[in-house]
Design a protein around this motif. Structure first.
Motif, PDB file in Angstrom:
ATOM      1  N   TRP A   1      19.522  -4.562  11.893  1.00  0.00           N
ATOM      2  CA  TRP A   1      19.522  -3.209  11.317  1.00  0.00           C
ATOM      3  C   TRP A   1      20.114  -3.287   9.918  1.00  0.00           C
ATOM      4  N   VAL A   2      19.368  -2.727   8.962  1.00  0.00           N
ATOM      5  CA  VAL A   2      19.785  -2.819   7.567  1.00  0.00           C
ATOM      6  C   VAL A   2      19.996  -1.435   6.982  1.00  0.00           C
ATOM      7  N   ALA A   3      21.114  -1.270   6.290  1.00  0.00           N
ATOM      8  CA  ALA A   3      21.412  -0.014   5.589  1.00  0.00           C
ATOM      9  C   ALA A   3      20.852  -0.097   4.177  1.00  0.00           C
ATOM     10  N   CYS A   4      20.039   0.879   3.798  1.00  0.00           N
ATOM     11  CA  CYS A   4      19.344   0.893   2.509  1.00  0.00           C
ATOM     12  C   CYS A   4      19.990   1.932   1.595  1.00  0.00           C
ATOM     13  N   ARG A   5      20.661   1.474   0.589  1.00  0.00           N
ATOM     14  CA  ARG A   5      21.511   2.323  -0.242  1.00  0.00           C
ATOM     15  C   ARG A   5      20.777   3.513  -0.861  1.00  0.00           C
ATOM     16  N   GLY A   6      19.651   3.258  -1.506  1.00  0.00           N
ATOM     17  CA  GLY A   6      19.023   4.313  -2.279  1.00  0.00           C
ATOM     18  C   GLY A   6      18.098   5.213  -1.498  1.00  0.00           C
ATOM     19  N   SER A   7      17.671   4.790  -0.294  1.00  0.00           N
ATOM     20  CA  SER A   7      16.627   5.526   0.412  1.00  0.00           C
ATOM     21  C   SER A   7      17.155   6.480   1.458  1.00  0.00           C
ATOM     22  N   GLY A   8      18.417   6.363   1.815  1.00  0.00           N
ATOM     23  CA  GLY A   8      18.893   7.152   2.942  1.00  0.00           C
ATOM     24  C   GLY A   8      18.248   6.686   4.230  1.00  0.00           C
ATOM     25  N   LEU A   9      17.967   5.372   4.338  1.00  0.00           N
ATOM     26  CA  LEU A   9      17.316   4.810   5.516  1.00  0.00           C
ATOM     27  C   LEU A   9      18.127   3.664   6.097  1.00  0.00           C
ATOM     28  N   VAL A  10      18.018   3.519   7.414  1.00  0.00           N
ATOM     29  CA  VAL A  10      18.414   2.289   8.094  1.00  0.00           C
ATOM     30  C   VAL A  10      17.161   1.789   8.796  1.00  0.00           C
ATOM     31  N   LEU A  11      16.774   0.544   8.524  1.00  0.00           N
ATOM     32  CA  LEU A  11      15.567  -0.029   9.104  1.00  0.00           C
ATOM     33  C   LEU A  11      15.925  -1.008  10.206  1.00  0.00           C
ATOM     34  N   GLY A  12      15.137  -0.983  11.282  1.00  0.00           N
ATOM     35  CA  GLY A  12      15.348  -1.879  12.406  1.00  0.00           C
ATOM     36  C   GLY A  12      14.220  -2.881  12.522  1.00  0.00           C
ATOM     37  N   PHE A  13      14.565  -4.157  12.686  1.00  0.00           N
ATOM     38  CA  PHE A  13      13.595  -5.241  12.812  1.00  0.00           C
ATOM     39  C   PHE A  13      13.877  -6.027  14.084  1.00  0.00           C
ATOM     40  N   ASN A  14      12.830  -6.569  14.679  1.00  0.00           N
ATOM     41  CA  ASN A  14      13.020  -7.542  15.739  1.00  0.00           C
ATOM     42  C   ASN A  14      13.025  -8.917  15.100  1.00  0.00           C
ATOM     43  N   ARG A  15      14.110  -9.643  15.263  1.00  0.00           N
ATOM     44  CA  ARG A  15      14.281 -10.895  14.542  1.00  0.00           C
ATOM     45  C   ARG A  15      13.293 -11.967  14.960  1.00  0.00           C
ATOM     46  N   ASP A  16      12.863 -11.968  16.239  1.00  0.00           N
ATOM     47  CA  ASP A  16      12.027 -13.047  16.742  1.00  0.00           C
ATOM     48  C   ASP A  16      10.546 -12.732  16.755  1.00  0.00           C
TER      49      ASP A  16
ATOM     50  N   GLY B   1       0.817  -1.204   0.000  1.00  0.00           N
ATOM     51  CA  GLY B   1       0.000   0.000   0.000  1.00  0.00           C
ATOM     52  C   GLY B   1       0.846   1.246   0.000  1.00  0.00           C
ATOM     53  N   GLN B   2       0.274   2.352  -0.410  1.00  0.00           N
ATOM     54  CA  GLN B   2       1.030   3.583  -0.570  1.00  0.00           C
ATOM     55  C   GLN B   2       1.544   4.125   0.763  1.00  0.00           C
ATOM     56  N   ARG B   3       0.827   3.884   1.867  1.00  0.00           N
ATOM     57  CA  ARG B   3       1.237   4.519   3.117  1.00  0.00           C
ATOM     58  C   ARG B   3       2.569   3.976   3.628  1.00  0.00           C
ATOM     59  N   PHE B   4       3.006   2.827   3.112  1.00  0.00           N
ATOM     60  CA  PHE B   4       4.285   2.280   3.533  1.00  0.00           C
ATOM     61  C   PHE B   4       5.388   2.540   2.505  1.00  0.00           C
ATOM     62  N   PHE B   5       5.065   3.268   1.451  1.00  0.00           N
ATOM     63  CA  PHE B   5       6.016   3.436   0.354  1.00  0.00           C
ATOM     64  C   PHE B   5       7.301   4.100   0.833  1.00  0.00           C
ATOM     65  N   LYS B   6       7.175   5.069   1.729  1.00  0.00           N
ATOM     66  CA  LYS B   6       8.356   5.808   2.182  1.00  0.00           C
ATOM     67  C   LYS B   6       9.274   4.965   3.053  1.00  0.00           C
ATOM     68  N   HIS B   7       8.797   3.831   3.550  1.00  0.00           N
ATOM     69  CA  HIS B   7       9.604   2.999   4.427  1.00  0.00           C
ATOM     70  C   HIS B   7      10.102   1.737   3.739  1.00  0.00           C
ATOM     71  N   ARG B   8      10.082   1.730   2.414  1.00  0.00           N
ATOM     72  CA  ARG B   8      10.627   0.570   1.715  1.00  0.00           C
ATOM     73  C   ARG B   8      12.139   0.523   1.864  1.00  0.00           C
ATOM     74  N   CYS B   9      12.669  -0.651   1.701  1.00  0.00           N
ATOM     75  CA  CYS B   9      14.125  -0.806   1.708  1.00  0.00           C
ATOM     76  C   CYS B   9      14.534  -1.535   0.443  1.00  0.00           C
ATOM     77  N   LEU B  10      15.179  -0.830  -0.447  1.00  0.00           N
ATOM     78  CA  LEU B  10      15.661  -1.410  -1.694  1.00  0.00           C
ATOM     79  C   LEU B  10      17.185  -1.359  -1.719  1.00  0.00           C
ATOM     80  N   LEU B  11      17.752  -2.149  -2.591  1.00  0.00           N
ATOM     81  CA  LEU B  11      19.209  -2.164  -2.780  1.00  0.00           C
ATOM     82  C   LEU B  11      19.935  -2.388  -1.456  1.00  0.00           C
ATOM     83  N   PRO B  12      19.716  -3.518  -0.797  1.00  0.00           N
ATOM     84  CA  PRO B  12      20.377  -3.785   0.485  1.00  0.00           C
ATOM     85  C   PRO B  12      21.889  -3.791   0.342  1.00  0.00           C
TER      86      PRO B  12
END
Length: 665
Positions: free
Chosen positions: A363-378, A339-350
């Motif tokens: 924590w993942v560094a996203c090359r094209g977005s200028g974002l680092v995303l954090g996930f809980n693994r479990d 959906g569009q509301r999550f478009f800004k939080h995509r992570c491409l080009l890991p």
């Protein structure tokens, strides 16, 4: 249609405003460079550094450690051709040393030695860091284009991307020992806790290689295809996601969707696997992007087509977990966006990944977005199967590496030459939707002794941009052309199946016309048609020229070899009876610039004649022919039914010599 996942990564527009404090003033730092007359040391043994890594992990573009009580980050600064040490308390540049080439990755060994892979010099270099700065210890030659590394008790493991080999630099002196051949474009390396298994990721091909490593000896390489089944209900465009399934070894080929009622099945191929990390229970996590080269259930094609007009971003974030024996285990969606509301939080080009054991967060560094995303693994997925990133960090443009130091993240953003430090919350809550993590981050812009040309810098940013400028679904140029090369995929297009060509080293007047149909004499016109087909909003002429400038300066680390077998292969190539040189002359272009009807059309082709491609770097651009029907050079040359010359009639020994020559082009 393309689904991009990142074992922890996605890319969007860079933020307009920088989060956190303003970058401090950059103090001049003396650059160490040994004078030409100084002989480079040849002994690799550590002399007694006080530097220690925070954890022994795989290499990255940023590594962190402690020099006695001082927290230090080491940066492989490709643009400057330098190794840079940054003190984290306070954030300041501590030391730097000019290198002989372009550093790709860096790691800190348990004994304090700093090892850097120099991609364009085909070597690794060892330094130690002390109060007076860097001291070089030794250099060791390795196969072409070293990238990822991992240190073991038996020595240093190095993956060479161009030569597709994994090598062991054995013992404390790091002497080049055994090596093993791998599928194309190997990159990141990790080792199991007991050092019995080595895992190597691949930038293209949807593969993870597993190599037994008992007693420091390489066993037989086992390659598992990282592919994923998807079940899509076309009527409502809602998606149900199947389990990640390993497939038999083989090239990633389009899996045509079979439709039963409103349910459509397709297969995604994992791409862009530039990083790997080991987590606390002995498992590994690989950031990856999934590519779907097949037609859309809504009509259109995988490469452009009606699906792109829907505006629905088909991007998927995936946590590819492997256990310590290298088997896929508990591989689930990390997050997906429908959906569009999550478009800004995509992570491409890991490009980078780090694991924090205390909070069990990735924590993942996203090359094209200028974002680092954090996930809980479990964390478990919700009823919809959607797992979203818990936290979103906006960082300077072009993040390519992330590391953990204590309770903070250290991020290297290559686009703005910036090191940023972000506190990790003591307790990671589980928000209902992604939360932008606004913390008092510190930023340091590294000094630029050799600033990147402004046009090239703009072109690099646009090449990795995923804001619908190039494609309506958010694809960037780099999505299909990582490092300016090719993704190894045959896409289903409106004109039929088309294999992605390599760009780096091929965009000049000698190789025109452009495109498989051979109709585009002008490079700019070809790009404009591509953007129109992908339904992006487009680039201005100035921006398109910047993209060309960036691609044309990309390094292609080719090292031609000679020898009796190669010379024999050249003679066979030039033999009129074999017919190779009839269309692929041995001039600079290795193409006659013409389209030929060879009577070899594929299902779905709308034309009969195809442009003769340049053979520059042909050995590194599998699969072959316009529809990717040949997975290897040998398969192409051995086909007796082919109308491209008569190599299929050659004896095995002659065909092997011909292939050896082609690998030198």
């Amino acid at each position: 249609m393309m689904a991009m996942a990142c074992g922890l990564l996605l890319a969007c527009d860079s933020p307009d405003e920088e989060v956190g404090s303003a970058p401090p003033a950059v103090e001049p730092v003396a650059v160490q460079a040994p004078p030409p007359e100084v002989e480079v040391p040849t002994r690799c043994t550590a002399l007694g550094s006080d530097l220690r890594p925070t954890s022994v992990v795989s290499s990255s573009t940023v590594a962190v450690g402690h020099l006695k009580d001082e927290a230090v980050a080491l940066i492989a600064d490709r643009d400057e051709g330098a190794l840079v040490a940054v003190s984290l308390d306070p954030l300041r540049e501590r030391a730097r040393i000019a290198l002989a080439g372009r550093p790709e990755q860096v790691l800190i060994a348990p004994d304090g030695r700093i090892v850097t892979s120099i991609a364009d010099r085909h070597e690794v270099v060892v330094h130690e860091l002390g109060a007076a700065g860097f001291a070089e210890r030794c250099r060791r030659a390795v196969p072409t284009e070293p990238a990822g590394m991992a240190m073991t008790s038996h020595g240093l493991l190095v993956a060479s991307r161009w030569d597709a080999r994994l090598s062991l630099l054995a013992g404390p002196e790091l002497e080049l020992g055994a090596s093993v051949a791998l599928p194309r474009d190997p990159y990141a390396v990790a080792v199991s806790d007991d050092e019995l298994m080595v895992l190597v990721t691949h930038v293209v091909g949807g593969k993870v290689s597993k190599i037994p490593f008992p007693d420091g000896q390489f066993g037989a390489v086992e390659t598992v295809l990282a592919q994923r089944e998807e079940v899509k209900r076309a009527a409502s465009f809602k998606e149900a996601w199947g389990e990640f399934v390993p497939f038999d070894d083989g090239p990633p080929t389009p899996q045509r969707r079979s439709s039963g009622g409103s349910v459509v099945h397709t297969t995604f191929v994992a791409q862009q696997a530039f990083a790997i990390t080991r987590v606390e229970d002995g498992r590994f996590v690989v950031p990856a992007s999934f590519a779907d080269p097949t037609p859309s259930p809504m009509g259109g094609t995988g490469y452009g087509g009606a699906a792109s007009q829907l505006g629905t971003p088909p991007h998927v974030g995936v946590n590819l977990q492997l256990d310590d024996t290298g088997h896929f285990d508990r591989i689930k969606d990390m997050h997906r966006f429908s959906g569009q509301r999550f478009f800004k939080h995509r992570c491409l080009l890991p490009r980078g990944v780090a694991f924090d054991a205390e909070t069990k967060s990735l924590w993942v560094a996203c090359r094209g977005s200028g974002l680092v995303l954090g996930f809980n693994r479990d964390a478990r997925q919700g009823k919809t199967g959607i797992r979203l990133p818990w936290y979103v960090l906006e960082v300077p443009e072009g993040p390519v590496g992330v590391a953990i130091e204590g309770r903070r993240l250290v991020v290297w953003s290559e686009g703005e030459a910036s090191v940023s430090v972000h506190p990790i919350p003591d307790r990671l809550l589980r928000p209902a939707q992604p939360q932008e993590l606004h913390v008092a981050a510190s930023h340091l812009a590294l000094e630029r002794a050799h600033p990147l040309d402004a046009q090239v810098a703009l072109g690099r940013r646009l090449f990795h941009l995923t804001a619908r400028r190039t494609a309506n679904d958010g694809r960037a140029c780099a999505s299909c052309h990582p490092s300016g090369r090719d993704d190894g995929i045959t896409w289903i297009t409106e004109d039929g199946p088309r294999q992605t060509p390599i760009l780096a080293g091929r965009l000049d007047d000698a190789t025109k016309p452009y495109g498989w149909n051979g109709r585009n004499e002008a490079l700019d016109g070809h790009l404009q048609r591509t953007l129109k087909r992908l339904r992006g909003t487009g680039l201005s002429r100035e921006e398109r020229d910047a993209v060309f400038a960036y691609i044309k300066q990309l390094p292609v680390p080719h090292r031609a070899t000679a020898g009796e077998l190669v010379q024999r292969g050249r003679a066979i190539y030039e033999d009129p009876a074999v017919g190779c040189a009839t269309c692929h002359g041995l001039d600079e272009a290795t193409t006659d610039g013409r389209a030929h009807d060879l009577g070899m059309v594929a299902t779905g082709d709308r034309i009969d004649a195809f442009n003769t491609p340049s053979l520059r770097f042909v050995a590194r651009s599998a699969p072959y022919f316009h529809d990717g029907r040949y997975p290897t050079l040998d398969a192409l040359l051995a086909d007796r039914k082919s109308n491209m010359g008569h190599a299929g009639d050659l004896p095995d020994a002659d065909r092997a010599a011909l292939e050896a020559f082609l690998r030198t082009l």
